[in-house]
Design a protein around this motif. Structure first.
Motif, PDB file in Angstrom:
ATOM      1  N   VAL A 179       7.731 -19.185   6.093  1.00  0.00           N
ATOM      2  CA  VAL A 179       6.542 -18.486   6.600  1.00  0.00           C
ATOM      3  C   VAL A 179       6.615 -17.010   6.189  1.00  0.00           C
ATOM      4  O   VAL A 179       5.602 -16.412   5.808  1.00  0.00           O
ATOM      5  CB  VAL A 179       6.370 -18.658   8.126  1.00  0.00           C
ATOM      6  N   MET A 180       7.808 -16.421   6.217  1.00  0.00           N
ATOM      7  CA  MET A 180       7.940 -15.019   5.790  1.00  0.00           C
ATOM      8  C   MET A 180       7.608 -14.892   4.295  1.00  0.00           C
ATOM      9  O   MET A 180       7.045 -13.888   3.854  1.00  0.00           O
ATOM     10  CB  MET A 180       9.344 -14.473   6.075  1.00  0.00           C
ATOM     11  N   ARG A 181       7.932 -15.923   3.516  1.00  0.00           N
ATOM     12  CA  ARG A 181       7.564 -15.898   2.086  1.00  0.00           C
ATOM     13  C   ARG A 181       6.046 -15.925   1.928  1.00  0.00           C
ATOM     14  O   ARG A 181       5.489 -15.237   1.065  1.00  0.00           O
ATOM     15  CB  ARG A 181       8.223 -17.076   1.359  1.00  0.00           C
ATOM     16  N   ALA A 182       5.400 -16.732   2.777  1.00  0.00           N
ATOM     17  CA  ALA A 182       3.930 -16.779   2.728  1.00  0.00           C
ATOM     18  C   ALA A 182       3.356 -15.408   3.103  1.00  0.00           C
ATOM     19  O   ALA A 182       2.411 -14.926   2.468  1.00  0.00           O
ATOM     20  CB  ALA A 182       3.403 -17.863   3.659  1.00  0.00           C
ATOM     21  N   ILE A 183       3.961 -14.785   4.108  1.00  0.00           N
ATOM     22  CA  ILE A 183       3.465 -13.463   4.512  1.00  0.00           C
ATOM     23  C   ILE A 183       3.655 -12.466   3.358  1.00  0.00           C
ATOM     24  O   ILE A 183       2.765 -11.668   3.055  1.00  0.00           O
ATOM     25  CB  ILE A 183       4.183 -12.971   5.799  1.00  0.00           C
ATOM     26  N   MET A 187       0.657 -10.530   1.444  1.00  0.00           N
ATOM     27  CA  MET A 187       0.554  -9.066   1.527  1.00  0.00           C
ATOM     28  C   MET A 187       0.825  -8.430   0.164  1.00  0.00           C
ATOM     29  O   MET A 187       1.168  -7.248   0.085  1.00  0.00           O
ATOM     30  CB  MET A 187       1.518  -8.530   2.585  1.00  0.00           C
ATOM     31  N   HIS A 188       0.699  -9.246  -0.886  1.00  0.00           N
ATOM     32  CA  HIS A 188       0.818  -8.765  -2.275  1.00  0.00           C
ATOM     33  C   HIS A 188       2.210  -8.212  -2.591  1.00  0.00           C
ATOM     34  O   HIS A 188       2.349  -7.237  -3.327  1.00  0.00           O
ATOM     35  CB  HIS A 188      -0.277  -7.727  -2.573  1.00  0.00           C
ATOM     36  N   LEU A 189       3.208  -8.843  -1.988  1.00  0.00           N
ATOM     37  CA  LEU A 189       4.597  -8.473  -2.276  1.00  0.00           C
ATOM     38  C   LEU A 189       5.253  -9.648  -3.000  1.00  0.00           C
ATOM     39  O   LEU A 189       4.730 -10.765  -2.971  1.00  0.00           O
ATOM     40  CB  LEU A 189       5.345  -8.212  -0.961  1.00  0.00           C
ATOM     41  N   SER A 278       4.273  -4.227  10.229  1.00  0.00           N
ATOM     42  CA  SER A 278       3.070  -4.246   9.385  1.00  0.00           C
ATOM     43  C   SER A 278       2.169  -3.043   9.686  1.00  0.00           C
ATOM     44  O   SER A 278       0.996  -3.045   9.307  1.00  0.00           O
ATOM     45  CB  SER A 278       2.291  -5.535   9.623  1.00  0.00           C
ATOM     46  N   ASN A 279       2.709  -2.049  10.401  1.00  0.00           N
ATOM     47  CA  ASN A 279       1.931  -0.864  10.760  1.00  0.00           C
ATOM     48  C   ASN A 279       0.658  -1.268  11.522  1.00  0.00           C
ATOM     49  O   ASN A 279      -0.413  -0.692  11.328  1.00  0.00           O
ATOM     50  CB  ASN A 279       1.583  -0.060   9.499  1.00  0.00           C
ATOM     51  N   ASP A 280       0.831  -2.304  12.365  1.00  0.00           N
ATOM     52  CA  ASP A 280      -0.270  -2.839  13.175  1.00  0.00           C
ATOM     53  C   ASP A 280      -1.435  -3.410  12.358  1.00  0.00           C
ATOM     54  O   ASP A 280      -2.571  -3.440  12.838  1.00  0.00           O
ATOM     55  CB  ASP A 280      -0.799  -1.794  14.172  1.00  0.00           C
ATOM     56  N   THR A 281      -1.151  -3.897  11.174  1.00  0.00           N
ATOM     57  CA  THR A 281      -2.208  -4.644  10.464  1.00  0.00           C
ATOM     58  C   THR A 281      -2.176  -6.112  10.892  1.00  0.00           C
ATOM     59  O   THR A 281      -3.179  -6.809  10.865  1.00  0.00           O
ATOM     60  CB  THR A 281      -2.067  -4.530   8.935  1.00  0.00           C
ATOM     61  N   ILE A 282      -0.995  -6.577  11.311  1.00  0.00           N
ATOM     62  CA  ILE A 282      -0.843  -7.928  11.860  1.00  0.00           C
ATOM     63  C   ILE A 282      -0.862  -7.808  13.377  1.00  0.00           C
ATOM     64  O   ILE A 282      -0.354  -6.833  13.928  1.00  0.00           O
ATOM     65  CB  ILE A 282       0.469  -8.554  11.335  1.00  0.00           C
ATOM     66  N   LYS A 283      -1.445  -8.815  14.037  1.00  0.00           N
ATOM     67  CA  LYS A 283      -1.591  -8.731  15.499  1.00  0.00           C
ATOM     68  C   LYS A 283      -0.578  -9.590  16.245  1.00  0.00           C
ATOM     69  O   LYS A 283      -0.401 -10.757  15.924  1.00  0.00           O
ATOM     70  CB  LYS A 283      -2.991  -9.191  15.905  1.00  0.00           C
ATOM     71  N   ALA A 331       7.809   0.424   8.046  1.00  0.00           N
ATOM     72  CA  ALA A 331       6.522  -0.175   7.654  1.00  0.00           C
ATOM     73  C   ALA A 331       6.570  -0.810   6.260  1.00  0.00           C
ATOM     74  O   ALA A 331       7.084  -0.239   5.306  1.00  0.00           O
ATOM     75  CB  ALA A 331       5.427   0.877   7.720  1.00  0.00           C
ATOM     76  N   ILE A 332       6.029  -2.009   6.194  1.00  0.00           N
ATOM     77  CA  ILE A 332       5.969  -2.795   4.959  1.00  0.00           C
ATOM     78  C   ILE A 332       5.144  -2.034   3.912  1.00  0.00           C
ATOM     79  O   ILE A 332       4.080  -1.490   4.246  1.00  0.00           O
ATOM     80  CB  ILE A 332       5.315  -4.172   5.253  1.00  0.00           C
ATOM     81  N   PRO A 333       5.628  -1.979   2.662  1.00  0.00           N
ATOM     82  CA  PRO A 333       4.864  -1.288   1.617  1.00  0.00           C
ATOM     83  C   PRO A 333       3.432  -1.825   1.538  1.00  0.00           C
ATOM     84  O   PRO A 333       3.212  -3.033   1.646  1.00  0.00           O
ATOM     85  CB  PRO A 333       5.626  -1.625   0.323  1.00  0.00           C
ATOM     86  N   GLY A 334       2.499  -0.919   1.375  1.00  0.00           N
ATOM     87  CA  GLY A 334       1.096  -1.325   1.241  1.00  0.00           C
ATOM     88  C   GLY A 334       0.346  -1.287   2.563  1.00  0.00           C
ATOM     89  O   GLY A 334      -0.863  -1.510   2.599  1.00  0.00           O
ATOM     90  N   THR A 335       1.056  -1.038   3.680  1.00  0.00           N
ATOM     91  CA  THR A 335       0.371  -1.037   4.983  1.00  0.00           C
ATOM     92  C   THR A 335       0.056   0.372   5.466  1.00  0.00           C
ATOM     93  O   THR A 335      -0.501   0.549   6.551  1.00  0.00           O
ATOM     94  CB  THR A 335       1.214  -1.740   6.069  1.00  0.00           C
TER      95      THR A 335
END
Ligand SMILES: O=C(O)CCC(=O)C(=O)O
Ligand SMILES: [Fe+2]
Length: 362
Positions: A179-183, A187-189, A278-283, A331-335
């Protein structure tokens, strides 16, 4: 004609729940586990979309065989059927260990952080009413100084319990990684971006038993629940539920919506640490367990009307996934970024974050 339609961005998903602006999809995970790179990408986009909107999804074809899940449920039920003194001898001790048996009333799930005043007030009030549940917490095996509290010395069933749970722990760990791979992809990583963050398996397998309860208990006390409203702490939770029902998810409108059991699926929800990461992009969405929804079955209705009857036991299995204890979570890159949104949180190690949260709970 068809060429004018917008291109399908997401893997076709079925909507499982749609109420009060809460939409929870069922996502077929098979094409992620076994499909082409294009299949994987589509599933990944759907997974991240669900985490960014409702914070919840159901996964089908997730790779944990139904026969295994049903064996784990049976083993769990046999454990909870043991005499109370046996279970008490395996009791949970500290937030650092977070392993062992937790009897009814020990965990105070309702928390008052980060919510508006009404919610905080209701949570504070319901805090005085213990959850009607008992749990068994199992951590990563083999951590020095933090032994699991196995019943293996009690009897053969205790030995079997350990073997069944250790094997299930590893299966769930593998699903967490996927699931983390899917995330990551969604998230374009790079697909394996999170692998080094989660490879230790610092996860927590929680067996839950909600004992049978007289229906009048809920009728006489409107604040009584089976598990109080809360959000989960870690990266994601894999939740296996039996067919009883009672799990509810908080909608954007503030109502609670039934997350009806769907056979052979696992409910996956994002936890607070993933939201922060995810810098609060994911809930990380609040949820609770209440009495089962009303059934239209005639016998049940009769029992209801004369005020008698019990709700049967409910069992569930939550596998709380976490990043490795020693990983710094930033924070994850891109967030974040000047043109996107400001960085909201300083870095923290996963272990420190979780111990802080558990300390506030017990
Ligand atoms: O029993 C359930 O369905 C949910 C349990 C839960 O949310 C939890 O233990 O965090
Ligand atoms: Fe939960």
């Amino acid at each position: 004609m068809e060429g004018n339609l917008p291109q399908q961005q997401c893997h076709p998903v079925t909507t499982a729940i749609e109420k009060d602006d809460l939409v929870i999809p069922i996502i077929d995970f098979g094409p992620f586990l076994h499909g082409t790179p294009a299949d994987k990408h589509e599933v990944a986009m759907s997974v991240v979309h669900a985490f960014k909107t409702s914070g919840f999804l159901y996964l089908s074809n997730h790779g944990v065989p139904p026969s295994v899940v049903s064996h784990v449920f049976g083993t769990s039920a046999r454990f909870f059927a043991r005499p109370q003194d046996q279970k008490d001898s395996l009791c949970w001790t500290t937030p650092q260990a977070n392993r062992g048996y937790v009897k009814t009333g020990q965990e105070k799930l309702s928390t008052v952080e980060d919510v508006d005043d009404d919610v905080a007030a209701a949570a504070a009030e319901s805090r005085s009413i213990p959850d009607l549940k008992e749990t068994m917490e199992i951590g990563r095996e083999g951590v020095e100084g933090l032994p699991n509290r196995w019943p293996e010395h009690l009897d053969a069933a205790g030995k079997e319990f350990k073997a069944v749970m250790l094997s299930f722990f590893e299966m769930c760990k593998a699903l967490h990684t996927e699931v983390m791979r899917a995330i990551a992809l969604g998230m374009h990583l790079p697909e394996h971006y999170f692998d080094p963050y989660v490879d230790a398996g610092d996860n927590n397998l929680r067996l839950l038993h909600y004992p049978a309860v007289d229906k009048r208990v809920f009728r006489h006390n409107p604040l009584q629940v089976r598990a109080g409203e809360h959000s989960d702490y870690g990266s994601i939770t894999l939740l296996f539920q039996d067919g009883r029902g009672g799990l509810q998810v908080r909608s954007p409108r503030g109502t609670f919506v039934d997350a009806t059991p769907i056979a052979d699926t696992v409910v996956v929800n994002a936890g607070d640490l993933l939201a922060r990461w995810s810098n609060d992009t994911i809930k990380s969405t609040r949820h609770r367990v209440v009495e089962p929804p009303k059934v239209v079955d005639e016998d049940e209705k009769d029992a209801d009307e004369d005020g008698s009857g019990v709700y049967p036991d409910r069992y569930s299995i939550a596998y709380f996934c976490n990043p490795n204890n020693d990983q710094m979570i930033e924070a994850i890159p891109g967030t974040y970024g000047e043109d996107i949104r400001p960085l909201k949180y300083p870095g923290i190690t996963a272990g420190d974050y979780l111990v802080q949260r558990l300390t506030a709970t017990y």
